[in-house]
Enzyme design. Structure first.
Site, PDB file in Angstrom:
ATOM      1  N   ARG A  51     -17.319 -33.082 -81.817  1.00 29.75           N
ATOM      2  CA  ARG A  51     -18.214 -31.729 -83.217  1.00 29.75           C
ATOM      3  C   ARG A  51     -19.055 -32.776 -83.028  1.00 29.75           C
ATOM      4  O   ARG A  51     -20.085 -32.443 -83.864  1.00 29.75           O
ATOM      5  CB  ARG A  51     -16.647 -32.255 -83.881  1.00 29.75           C
ATOM      6  CG  ARG A  51     -15.602 -30.518 -84.422  1.00 29.75           C
ATOM      7  CD  ARG A  51     -15.996 -30.040 -85.653  1.00 29.75           C
ATOM      8  NE  ARG A  51     -14.977 -31.334 -86.950  1.00 29.75           N
ATOM      9  CZ  ARG A  51     -13.933 -31.050 -87.053  1.00 29.75           C
ATOM     10  NH1 ARG A  51     -13.014 -30.550 -86.704  1.00 29.75           N
ATOM     11  NH2 ARG A  51     -13.509 -32.559 -87.806  1.00 29.75           N
ATOM     12  N   LYS A 148      -0.770 -35.682 -72.726  1.00 30.35           N
ATOM     13  CA  LYS A 148       0.240 -35.299 -73.445  1.00 30.35           C
ATOM     14  C   LYS A 148       0.571 -35.153 -74.825  1.00 30.35           C
ATOM     15  O   LYS A 148      -0.680 -36.033 -75.482  1.00 30.35           O
ATOM     16  CB  LYS A 148       2.259 -36.029 -73.199  1.00 30.35           C
ATOM     17  CG  LYS A 148       1.676 -37.689 -73.439  1.00 30.35           C
ATOM     18  CD  LYS A 148       2.900 -37.906 -73.231  1.00 30.35           C
ATOM     19  CE  LYS A 148       3.701 -38.703 -74.091  1.00 30.35           C
ATOM     20  NZ  LYS A 148       3.494 -40.305 -74.660  1.00 30.35           N
ATOM     21  N   HIS A 178       1.048 -39.736 -67.404  1.00 29.10           N
ATOM     22  CA  HIS A 178      -0.258 -40.901 -66.602  1.00 29.10           C
ATOM     23  C   HIS A 178       1.019 -41.919 -66.324  1.00 29.10           C
ATOM     24  O   HIS A 178       0.288 -42.256 -65.059  1.00 29.10           O
ATOM     25  CB  HIS A 178      -0.613 -41.383 -67.486  1.00 29.10           C
ATOM     26  CG  HIS A 178      -0.257 -42.522 -68.810  1.00 29.10           C
ATOM     27  ND1 HIS A 178       0.453 -42.291 -69.580  1.00 29.10           N
ATOM     28  CD2 HIS A 178      -0.040 -43.733 -68.118  1.00 29.10           C
ATOM     29  CE1 HIS A 178       1.056 -43.185 -70.813  1.00 29.10           C
ATOM     30  NE2 HIS A 178       0.580 -44.422 -69.788  1.00 29.10           N
ATOM     31  N   LYS A 182       0.526 -43.907 -61.712  1.00 30.85           N
ATOM     32  CA  LYS A 182       0.338 -44.845 -61.470  1.00 30.85           C
ATOM     33  C   LYS A 182       0.929 -46.020 -60.097  1.00 30.85           C
ATOM     34  O   LYS A 182       1.482 -44.962 -58.983  1.00 30.85           O
ATOM     35  CB  LYS A 182       1.379 -45.987 -62.477  1.00 30.85           C
ATOM     36  CG  LYS A 182       1.286 -45.950 -63.622  1.00 30.85           C
ATOM     37  CD  LYS A 182       2.356 -46.664 -64.950  1.00 30.85           C
ATOM     38  CE  LYS A 182       2.776 -46.509 -66.267  1.00 30.85           C
ATOM     39  NZ  LYS A 182       1.567 -47.381 -66.965  1.00 30.85           N
ATOM     40  N   GLU A 216       8.590 -52.387 -73.842  1.00 31.79           N
ATOM     41  CA  GLU A 216       7.539 -52.646 -74.384  1.00 31.79           C
ATOM     42  C   GLU A 216       7.168 -53.563 -75.818  1.00 31.79           C
ATOM     43  O   GLU A 216       8.255 -53.788 -75.930  1.00 31.79           O
ATOM     44  CB  GLU A 216       5.897 -51.120 -74.953  1.00 31.79           C
ATOM     45  CG  GLU A 216       6.581 -50.065 -73.466  1.00 31.79           C
ATOM     46  CD  GLU A 216       5.711 -48.887 -74.693  1.00 31.79           C
ATOM     47  OE1 GLU A 216       4.388 -49.130 -74.354  1.00 31.79           O
ATOM     48  OE2 GLU A 216       5.869 -47.931 -75.094  1.00 31.79           O
ATOM     49  N   ASP A 235       8.692 -39.201 -77.181  1.00 27.50           N
ATOM     50  CA  ASP A 235       7.439 -39.601 -76.346  1.00 27.50           C
ATOM     51  C   ASP A 235       7.344 -40.996 -75.338  1.00 27.50           C
ATOM     52  O   ASP A 235       6.473 -40.931 -74.619  1.00 27.50           O
ATOM     53  CB  ASP A 235       7.141 -41.584 -77.990  1.00 27.50           C
ATOM     54  CG  ASP A 235       6.139 -42.107 -77.612  1.00 27.50           C
ATOM     55  OD1 ASP A 235       4.521 -41.560 -77.400  1.00 27.50           O
ATOM     56  OD2 ASP A 235       5.840 -42.969 -77.377  1.00 27.50           O
ATOM     57  N   HIS A 240       7.549 -39.507 -69.066  1.00 25.20           N
ATOM     58  CA  HIS A 240       7.502 -40.202 -68.396  1.00 25.20           C
ATOM     59  C   HIS A 240       8.746 -41.031 -68.005  1.00 25.20           C
ATOM     60  O   HIS A 240       8.766 -41.017 -66.105  1.00 25.20           O
ATOM     61  CB  HIS A 240       6.742 -41.580 -68.840  1.00 25.20           C
ATOM     62  CG  HIS A 240       5.483 -41.316 -69.731  1.00 25.20           C
ATOM     63  ND1 HIS A 240       4.862 -40.486 -69.123  1.00 25.20           N
ATOM     64  CD2 HIS A 240       5.542 -41.768 -70.964  1.00 25.20           C
ATOM     65  CE1 HIS A 240       3.581 -40.520 -70.191  1.00 25.20           C
ATOM     66  NE2 HIS A 240       3.810 -41.584 -71.280  1.00 25.20           N
ATOM     67  N   LYS A 331      10.255 -50.397 -77.636  1.00 29.08           N
ATOM     68  CA  LYS A 331       8.921 -50.597 -78.495  1.00 29.08           C
ATOM     69  C   LYS A 331       9.157 -52.954 -79.032  1.00 29.08           C
ATOM     70  O   LYS A 331      10.332 -51.921 -79.632  1.00 29.08           O
ATOM     71  CB  LYS A 331       8.396 -50.015 -79.826  1.00 29.08           C
ATOM     72  CG  LYS A 331       7.952 -48.674 -79.473  1.00 29.08           C
ATOM     73  CD  LYS A 331       6.714 -48.603 -78.579  1.00 29.08           C
ATOM     74  CE  LYS A 331       5.918 -47.043 -78.241  1.00 29.08           C
ATOM     75  NZ  LYS A 331       4.957 -47.591 -77.123  1.00 29.08           N
TER      76      LYS A 331
HETATM   77  C1  BG6 Z   1       2.561 -42.943 -73.708  1.00 29.23           C
HETATM   78  C2  BG6 Z   1       2.734 -43.146 -75.744  1.00 29.23           C
HETATM   79  O1  BG6 Z   1       2.597 -42.097 -73.225  1.00 29.23           O
HETATM   80  O2  BG6 Z   1       2.339 -44.525 -73.149  1.00 29.23           O
HETATM   81  C3  BG6 Z   1       3.593 -44.666 -75.755  1.00 29.23           C
HETATM   82  O3  BG6 Z   1       2.251 -42.450 -76.006  1.00 29.23           O
HETATM   83  C4  BG6 Z   1       3.481 -45.897 -74.562  1.00 29.23           C
HETATM   84  O4  BG6 Z   1       3.738 -44.725 -76.732  1.00 29.23           O
HETATM   85  C5  BG6 Z   1       2.511 -45.339 -73.202  1.00 29.23           C
HETATM   86  O5  BG6 Z   1       2.580 -46.705 -75.286  1.00 29.23           O
HETATM   87  C6  BG6 Z   1       2.974 -46.488 -72.292  1.00 29.23           C
HETATM   88  O6  BG6 Z   1       1.915 -46.583 -70.848  1.00 29.23           O
HETATM   89  P1  BG6 Z   1       1.919 -47.706 -70.648  1.00 29.23           P
HETATM   90  O7  BG6 Z   1       1.499 -47.089 -69.432  1.00 29.23           O
HETATM   91  O8  BG6 Z   1       1.087 -48.741 -71.261  1.00 29.23           O
HETATM   92  O9  BG6 Z   1       3.082 -48.215 -70.208  1.00 29.23           O
END
Ligand code: BG6
Length: 484
Positions: A51, A148, A178, A182, A216, A235, A240, A331
């Site tokens: 935008r 996502k 994603h 990896k 994480e 999430d 994942h 987390k």
């Molecule tokens: C994302 C989540 O899809 O993946 C995040 O929304 C998460 O909450 C992240 O931190 C983790 O990705 P990676 O590649 O850092 O393991």
């Protein structure tokens, strides 16, 4: 070992949301790294679309800043940045209005591979898809890339699929997870299906259980508004972790081909048993005197959203009946460590009697950091004095084995964007996969919502809530330590 780079054909890539966070952190730096690697041809064009009223120079400045921030200096040598920026241009477009679309159309070249990256809120997917058609911009072979979250439950995922399907066929739609980009995750398939060693043991007769951990250290500060409506289950687990589970549990596809692989993953999702309430533990981090709590990060004092989840799930098919899969993610845990551990059974009979020291064989696949694989095996403890056993690791660091330092392992996005240009959907989720994953997730979430379940508190910097330990203890097992 020098990795082989096969240049892709020329392309026009439009990044909707080109000024946004994902574009700055991942998409633009990823494209730049591929450019430096020699994979992007000189005729390729990258068009930022958003935008904001920017011109080409403004967008290039933004991209230069992103590259400066997210790409290491070694890759920015010489005039690489300058040359890369020459491929970039910008169009201001209004996703919900008519402004900018004819300018965008004028930029697209006939006969060149087209890709449109929807790096915007899902609420805009429909508008973008519709306008690309209305203005006759997208060709029948054009590809769209969507991020996502792909829905927040089965109903919304179905609606989203239907919205996209109104304008694009399934072979044009690239749903990004994603994790599939990896390196180690792809290696999982190589390890399983390019070696004779593991596959004969890869079943309930020989595997005691599987642990999948994505730990994480970050909290949810900064993205609390999104996260608080989502939680760890939506999430991380629905997408994942589900993908990781599928790659571990699936049968060998007949070929490394997008639909062959995705058909096998889908069968795994269909085979997942519902999770019993006693087989799931939710947690929420509490603060310390130096660190904020989840509710502070999420700015919602009464939040019951989980920042941690651990669960046990059974895959009800011939291969896996009787081998539980334990999943956990959270987390603010003690370390950033993601690992898949395949824990094998005891030997059928120990010829060494009750000798101390016996441990089960474990194949550990480390996704990050220190990507690699370790197979723990038992050997004789050296020296005289009888037969005592000891465990040693057969250790393979992917970075060492491939002669790359960690920085040279391509980021997931680099790989995935190049796959879009190549038209290879293997590492993208098909619509039915996403829906099946939600169909499994929905009743779990509805269950705890119906029970008014509150997440268990855990200390920031710990391994998660105590109750998660019990999940394995009561089965006579234990979690592997979370460490880098
Ligand atoms: C994302 C989540 O899809 O993946 C995040 O929304 C998460 O909450 C992240 O931190 C983790 O990705 P990676 O590649 O850092 O393991």
């Amino acid at each position: 070992m020098v990795s082989r780079v096969i240049p892709v054909e020329s392309f026009d890539l439009v990044i909707f949301g080109g000024t946004g966070d994902l574009a700055r952190r991942k998409i633009i730096p990823g494209l730049f790294r591929r450019y430096v690697a020699g994979q992007i041809p000189e005729e390729a064009r990258i068009v930022g679309a958003a935008r904001a009223e920017l011109d080409d120079q403004g967008f290039r400045a933004l991209a230069a800043e992103a590259i400066g921030e997210f790409v290491g200096p070694a890759k920015r040598e010489g005039d690489a940045v300058e040359r890369f920026l020459a491929h970039l241009s910008y169009v201001a477009v209004d996703a919900k209005g008519e402004a900018g679309w004819s300018a965008l159309k004028a930029k697209m070249r006939p006969g060149v591979t087209q890709a449109f990256y929807f790096s915007v809120a899902p609420a805009l997917f429909g508008d973008l898809a519709e306008r690309l058609h209305l203005h006759g911009i997208a060709t029948p072979e054009a590809r769209i890339v969507v991020e996502k979250p792909f829905g927040r439950d089965l109903a919304s995922a179905r609606a989203l699929n239907a919205t996209l399907a109104a304008h694009f066929t399934e072979h044009q739609i690239y749903r990004i997870d994603h994790y599939l980009g990896k390196e180690t995750v792809q290696n999982l398939m190589a390890v399983r299906f390019a070696n004779i060693l593991f596959e004969p043991l890869w079943n309930a007769r020989h595997v005691d259980h599987v642990q999948i951990t994505v730990a994480e250290t970050v909290g949810v500060g900064g993205r609390g508004a999104y996260y608080d409506k989502s939680g760890a289950m939506r999430d991380m687990v629905q997408n994942h972790m589900m993908q990781l589970l599928c790659l571990i549990a699936m049968e060998a596809p007949y070929r490394f081909d997008p639909d062959a692989v995705r058909d096998e993953k889908l069968k795994v999702i269909h085979a997942l048993e519902p999770v019993r309430p006693e087989d799931i533990v939710r947690g929420q981090y509490r603060g310390t005197k130096d660190a904020p709590s989840y509710v502070q990060d999420a700015e919602n004092q009464s939040s019951t959203t989980e920042s941690y989840v651990a669960l046990k799930v059974n895959v009800a098919n011939w291969r896996w009946k009787g081998t539980p899969f334990y999943l956990r993610t959270g987390k603010k845990l003690r370390a950033r460590a993601s690992e898949i551990a395949v824990v094998f059974k005891e030997v059928p009979h120990s010829i060494f009697g009750e000798e101390e020291g016996w441990r089960e064989n474990v194949l550990s696949i480390r996704l990050q950091p220190n990507e690699g694989m370790t197979l723990s095996v038992m050997i004789k403890e050296p020296g005289p004095g009888g037969m005592r056993l000891t465990e040693v690791p057969l250790d393979m660091s992917f970075a060492e084995a491939l002669g790359a330092d960690g920085a040279d392992i391509p980021d997931a996005y680099e790989r995935l964007i190049m796959d879009v240009i190549r038209g290879n959907q293997t590492l993208f989720m098909r619509g039915d996969e996403v829906e099946a994953a939600w169909a499994w997730t929905d009743p779990i979430i509805a269950g705890w919502e119906g029970r008014g379940d509150r997440p268990k508190p855990y200390d920031a910097g710990s391994s998660g809530p105590e109750d998660a330990l019990m999940l394995l203890h009561r089965d006579g097992r234990r979690w592997r330590e979370i460490r880098e």
